[in-house]
Write an enzyme that holds these catalytic residues in place. Sequence first.
Site, PDB file in Angstrom:
ATOM      1  N   ASP A  13     -24.292 -35.843 -11.935  1.00 12.55           N
ATOM      2  CA  ASP A  13     -24.491 -34.981 -10.765  1.00 12.55           C
ATOM      3  C   ASP A  13     -23.669 -35.420  -9.552  1.00 12.55           C
ATOM      4  O   ASP A  13     -24.084 -35.230  -8.417  1.00 12.55           O
ATOM      5  CB  ASP A  13     -25.981 -34.890 -10.390  1.00 12.55           C
ATOM      6  CG  ASP A  13     -26.814 -34.509 -11.582  1.00 12.55           C
ATOM      7  OD1 ASP A  13     -26.424 -33.569 -12.286  1.00 12.55           O
ATOM      8  OD2 ASP A  13     -27.839 -35.162 -11.833  1.00 12.55           O
ATOM      9  N   ALA A  41     -25.878 -31.913 -19.864  1.00 18.46           N
ATOM     10  CA  ALA A  41     -25.093 -31.797 -18.633  1.00 18.46           C
ATOM     11  C   ALA A  41     -25.251 -30.399 -18.041  1.00 18.46           C
ATOM     12  O   ALA A  41     -25.484 -29.443 -18.766  1.00 18.46           O
ATOM     13  CB  ALA A  41     -23.626 -32.033 -18.956  1.00 18.46           C
ATOM     14  N   GLY A  42     -25.088 -30.294 -16.744  1.00 19.61           N
ATOM     15  CA  GLY A  42     -25.100 -28.970 -16.102  1.00 19.61           C
ATOM     16  C   GLY A  42     -24.096 -28.977 -14.976  1.00 19.61           C
ATOM     17  O   GLY A  42     -24.132 -29.842 -14.115  1.00 19.61           O
ATOM     18  N   HIS A  43     -23.156 -28.051 -15.007  1.00 17.92           N
ATOM     19  CA  HIS A  43     -22.150 -27.994 -13.950  1.00 17.92           C
ATOM     20  C   HIS A  43     -22.156 -26.626 -13.281  1.00 17.92           C
ATOM     21  O   HIS A  43     -22.183 -25.610 -13.959  1.00 17.92           O
ATOM     22  CB  HIS A  43     -20.754 -28.268 -14.530  1.00 17.92           C
ATOM     23  CG  HIS A  43     -20.629 -29.645 -15.097  1.00 17.92           C
ATOM     24  ND1 HIS A  43     -20.057 -29.901 -16.307  1.00 17.92           N
ATOM     25  CD2 HIS A  43     -21.039 -30.826 -14.608  1.00 17.92           C
ATOM     26  CE1 HIS A  43     -20.107 -31.206 -16.533  1.00 17.92           C
ATOM     27  NE2 HIS A  43     -20.702 -31.790 -15.528  1.00 17.92           N
TER      28      HIS A  43
END
Length: 333
Positions: A13, A41-43
Amino acid sequence: MTVTVVVGGFYGDEGKGKIVSSLAQDRNYKISVRGGVGPNAGHTVIKDDQILKLRMLPSAAINPDIDLMIGAGVLINPDILLDEINRYDIKNRVLVDGHCAIITKDHIQKDSGEHFKSLIGTTGTGTGPANSDRVLRTGKLAKDVDVLHNVVGDVSSEVNGCIENNENVLVEGTQGTFLSLFYGEYPFVTSKDVSASAICSDVGIGPTKVDEVVVVFKSYVTRVGHGELKDELTFDESVSRGWNETGTVTGRQRRSAPFDFDLAKKAVNINGGTEIALTKLDLLFPESKGLRVYEELNQDAKSFIKKIEDSTGIPVKYIGTGPDLQDTIIRDT
Ligand code: IMP
Ligand code: MG
């Protein structure tokens, strides 16, 4: 020809998505290829009125001219991947390595149990149990999954071919250095190494091919899940500084702390960093919001940047000053 590897320097993050998409906009990359764990994951990538939320595809997706690949080391959740491909209508430029391992419903179920969810505080996306099956060699690979038939290929050969043709390649890491199974605070870590060397192995390129390793730090430190966080702020303090973020994948409240210069130095060593990208400077120095020229930063912001360079020994080349990918200072260092 340039091969650039981008990795997170703290606990994930750090804003890698924004830096990657800004690089993807600015440089002439032929391929962007993702390493890292998987859909834990997160984008979020923002450009003008376009917002992409990505968990499987590379963040360079924002640039329609770049081919998007996922390296063999990455775990695939086919539902999440296909949803992203359909949502952003990009199937013509996506390639997934046939050797990526698959996350099943059973893995997700296991990841919500006592050990994973309660003790470690995982994202619950099934990545730990899936990597465990992969090591036991009981897992399933992308090449054996019917719904992925149209997007499966040999990513390592494509990437190395591109390098041989003198074209630029962007390699995207996920998570952050201190979530590494090897270098983080075990057991409060993710299910594999996520340092720059591991990311290269994930996509099938050797260390001699890499020109730049960009280590991304946020201007403060955040962490979701359990484990140590030096000088952690109380929730109220974090709110008053505007550092109280919520997780992209889990919606959990992130814990926060001031920038850790010693930890940054350690991250630069582990990753062999050649330059730093510093994100969210505007949350530390509100006067810097939206600035795109280094000289316009005030003295306090410049001193902060100088202190990071002095303690890590490498230049801060990219500076994020707002959520839009144009809100980035690129320095000639
Ligand atoms: P897992 O990767 O879901 O097994 O979770 C292990 C630890 O890594 C937990 O503390 C998660 O919160 C953290 N984690 C995994 N991926 C990310 C990420 O992309 N950003 C931030 N934290 C992450
Ligand atoms: Mg994230």
